[in-house]
Write an enzyme that holds these catalytic residues in place. Structure first.
Site, PDB file in Angstrom:
ATOM      1  N   GLU A  20      30.618  37.098  -5.210  1.00  0.00           N
ATOM      2  CA  GLU A  20      30.753  37.142  -6.653  1.00  0.00           C
ATOM      3  C   GLU A  20      32.031  37.856  -7.077  1.00  0.00           C
ATOM      4  OE1 GLU A  20      28.386  38.839  -4.842  1.00  0.00           O
ATOM      5  OE2 GLU A  20      27.014  39.709  -6.305  1.00  0.00           O
ATOM      6  N   ASP A  75      36.068  17.445 -23.086  1.00  0.00           N
ATOM      7  CA  ASP A  75      35.185  17.295 -21.930  1.00  0.00           C
ATOM      8  C   ASP A  75      35.581  15.959 -21.287  1.00  0.00           C
ATOM      9  OD1 ASP A  75      33.199  16.681 -20.138  1.00  0.00           O
ATOM     10  OD2 ASP A  75      31.571  16.660 -21.586  1.00  0.00           O
ATOM     11  N   LYS A 131      31.983  12.301 -10.958  1.00  0.00           N
ATOM     12  CA  LYS A 131      31.845  10.973 -11.570  1.00  0.00           C
ATOM     13  C   LYS A 131      33.002  10.090 -11.098  1.00  0.00           C
ATOM     14  CE  LYS A 131      29.822  13.076 -15.696  1.00  0.00           C
ATOM     15  NZ  LYS A 131      28.397  12.942 -15.509  1.00  0.00           N
TER      16      LYS A 131
HETATM   17  C1  PLP Z   1      30.559  13.727 -20.840  1.00  0.00           C
HETATM   18  C2  PLP Z   1      29.532  14.473 -20.031  1.00  0.00           C
HETATM   19  N1  PLP Z   1      29.541  15.819 -20.036  1.00  0.00           N
HETATM   20  C3  PLP Z   1      28.627  16.511 -19.333  1.00  0.00           C
HETATM   21  C4  PLP Z   1      27.681  15.918 -18.539  1.00  0.00           C
HETATM   22  C5  PLP Z   1      26.662  16.777 -17.802  1.00  0.00           C
HETATM   23  O1  PLP Z   1      27.165  17.252 -16.609  1.00  0.00           O
HETATM   24  P1  PLP Z   1      26.225  18.128 -15.574  1.00  0.00           P
HETATM   25  O2  PLP Z   1      25.161  17.209 -15.089  1.00  0.00           O
HETATM   26  O3  PLP Z   1      27.192  18.561 -14.486  1.00  0.00           O
HETATM   27  O4  PLP Z   1      25.707  19.298 -16.335  1.00  0.00           O
HETATM   28  C6  PLP Z   1      27.649  14.530 -18.479  1.00  0.00           C
HETATM   29  C7  PLP Z   1      26.657  13.879 -17.580  1.00  0.00           C
HETATM   30  O5  PLP Z   1      26.553  12.732 -17.358  1.00  0.00           O
HETATM   31  C8  PLP Z   1      28.595  13.783 -19.262  1.00  0.00           C
HETATM   32  O6  PLP Z   1      28.574  12.443 -19.277  1.00  0.00           O
END
Ligand code: PLP
Length: 459
Positions: A100, A244, A273
């Site tokens: 940590e 994001d 992904k």
């Molecule tokens: C745009 C987006 N952000 C966040 C997430 C969630 O990610 P995690 O499963 O790592 O929390 C997803 C999941 O498919 C997503 O499509």
């Protein structure tokens, strides 16, 4: 891998003799180090079968899942195949170490190697995305997002983001999520006619509501985001701009889509992904936010980082820096566009009219009077996985909406190209048209099995 005594137990002199006899027949074997090491491990140390010996039940379940992944077509957005190197890195003694805090200031002793591994992951990630500060410790995107929000926002602050029913993600914008409970959510929408984000409306909502944070993101949307315009809107109301890029990080790393890092204050992404890395997340930001983000991740939200996964991330970042990854990313988009145009030939309506990324949103209800749920079930019977989804302004309900979401990163990892994608489009059409005909669906499943056999993932 096994402990020392397990390895000794599995060693066999007879195997050793056969091994050297076999080597005589395969001179090229000496030159392929990776194969040599794997075969030595399998033959002498029962490397792959250790779990089979000690926990047959679990080993069989994993094998069953492997067979499913090998034999079906994966079009569920967000699912992809990590490489064997990445899985090998996940599966190491690094899981034994507590580390940590951050490089150079860990709490426990003996962190030299761990610091080097985490440093390697960060420097490779920086080479890809060019961010000033990168935190590779978040355990997944949801805690990464929690850390950022806890640091940036106070309860009651306003966030402007893409509405859940227009292509947003459940992790934001659902009344059961912490973000909905703690903050005031102002959704922005797609233009009704073009089904593309209405940037004038984003600007109007920003000026009217003065949000503390604007989030540029999506989970089901097939157009590029206008980073420059988002930046200028955020500047006009003194908002923090966060992206994001979970869905498009691989296409950014592969130089197919524009990198938002220079435009945004904070960028978060999952790593599994389009990036086909271990299941994880990273946070990137300007240098000035380093201290705050670091503190928000640890100790506000999480404790010991999983260094075995950080090591796997380092492997993955290296893979993304290779020229082949650019070829892969370009092919992902080409495959998505082939799939979209083939489906259009079969009279499917593509939401937003087209795709410029890896996602295709298909309005099956408009096209064939089949609901998203019926289409999902029919395709599953033909061994194609996809998921039902709401379309923008969908008149139907979330659990049985009008459309399905398809994506091409996983089939591209198998190296499907134009010909194979055309076959997939034809099978999607046949399956949806004949969604109540079990015999036809069974025949389509056999076609899929044949196709998958020609393009194995791990064998
Ligand atoms: C745009 C987006 N952000 C966040 C997430 C969630 O990610 P995690 O499963 O790592 O929390 C997803 C999941 O498919 C997503 O499509």
């Amino acid at each position: 891998m096994g402990t020392k005594s397990e390895r000794e137990r599995n060693f066999s002199w007879i195997k050793l003799i056969f091994f050297f006899i076999g080597l005589g027949f395969y001179p090229s074997f000496f030159y392929c180090k990776k194969i040599k090491i794997r075969i030595i491990k399998i033959i002498f140390f029962n490397y792959k079968t250790m779990l089979k010996q000690n926990d047959l039940l679990l080993a069989n379940l994993i094998e069953e899942e492997l067979q499913r992944q090998e034999n079906e077509i994966e079009l569920i957005a967000s699912e992809n195949y990590a490489s064997q190197d990445i899985m090998e890195a996940c599966w190491t003694i690094l899981t034994n170490k507590y580390s940590e805090w951050y490089i150079g200031k860990r709490y426990y002793a003996w962190q030299e190697v761990i610091d080097k591994i985490e440093g390697l992951a960060i420097s490779r990630a920086r080479e890809i995305f060019g961010a000033e500060y990168i935190n590779v410790q978040p355990l997944s995107w949801s805690p990464a997002n929690l850390a950022v929000f806890l640091w940036v926002l106070k309860p009651g602050d306003k966030i402007l983001w893409l509405s859940l029913d227009q292509g947003g993600h459940l992790s934001h914008g659902h009344p059961m999520n912490f973000s909905w409970i703690l903050y005031e959510i102002i959704p922005y929408f797609l233009d009704k006619k073009t089904e593309i984000i209405d940037m004038d409306e984003v600007e109007r909502l920003a000026l009217e509501n003065k949000p503390k944070l604007i989030l540029a993101w999506f989970s089901a949307y097939s157009w590029e985001l206008d980073w420059k315009r988002f930046r200028s809107i955020a500047d006009s109301v003194w908002a923090i701009l966060m992206a994001d890029i979970s869905h498009i990080a691989g296409l950014i790393a592969g130089w197919v889509l524009e990198n938002p890092v220079p435009y945004c204050d904070i960028v978060t992404t999952t790593t599994h992904k389009t990036l086909r890395w271990p299941r994880w997340a990273i946070i990137m930001s300007k240098k000035e936010f380093e201290k705050d983000i670091a503190r928000a991740v640890f100790p506000w939200v999480q404790w010991g980082p999983h260094e075995h996964i950080i090591a796997a991330k380092a492997v993955a970042f290296k893979e993304a820096l290779m020229p082949e990854f650019k070829v892969y990313s370009k092919q992902v988009v080409e495959n998505a566009q082939t799939l979209a145009s083939e489906l259009q030939k079969y009279w499917f309506r593509i939401v937003s009219g087209w795709t410029t990324n890896h996602l295709i949103l298909v309005d099956v209800f408009w096209s064939f009077n089949v609901t998203g749920k019926q289409a999902e079930i029919a395709l599953e019977k033909a061994w194609i996985s996809c998921n039902k989804n709401m379309i923008p302004y969908d008149p139907r309900k979330p659990l049985d909406p009008s459309w399905i979401r398809l994506w091409t990163p996983a089939i591209t990892t198998r190296w499907f190209k134009e010909n194979e994608v055309k076959i997939v489009a034809k099978i999607i059409f046949e399956a949806i048209k004949n969604h109540e005909n079990e015999e036809i669906l069974k025949g389509l499943k056999n076609e899929i099995l044949e196709l998958c056999k020609k393009f194995p993932i791990y064998k």
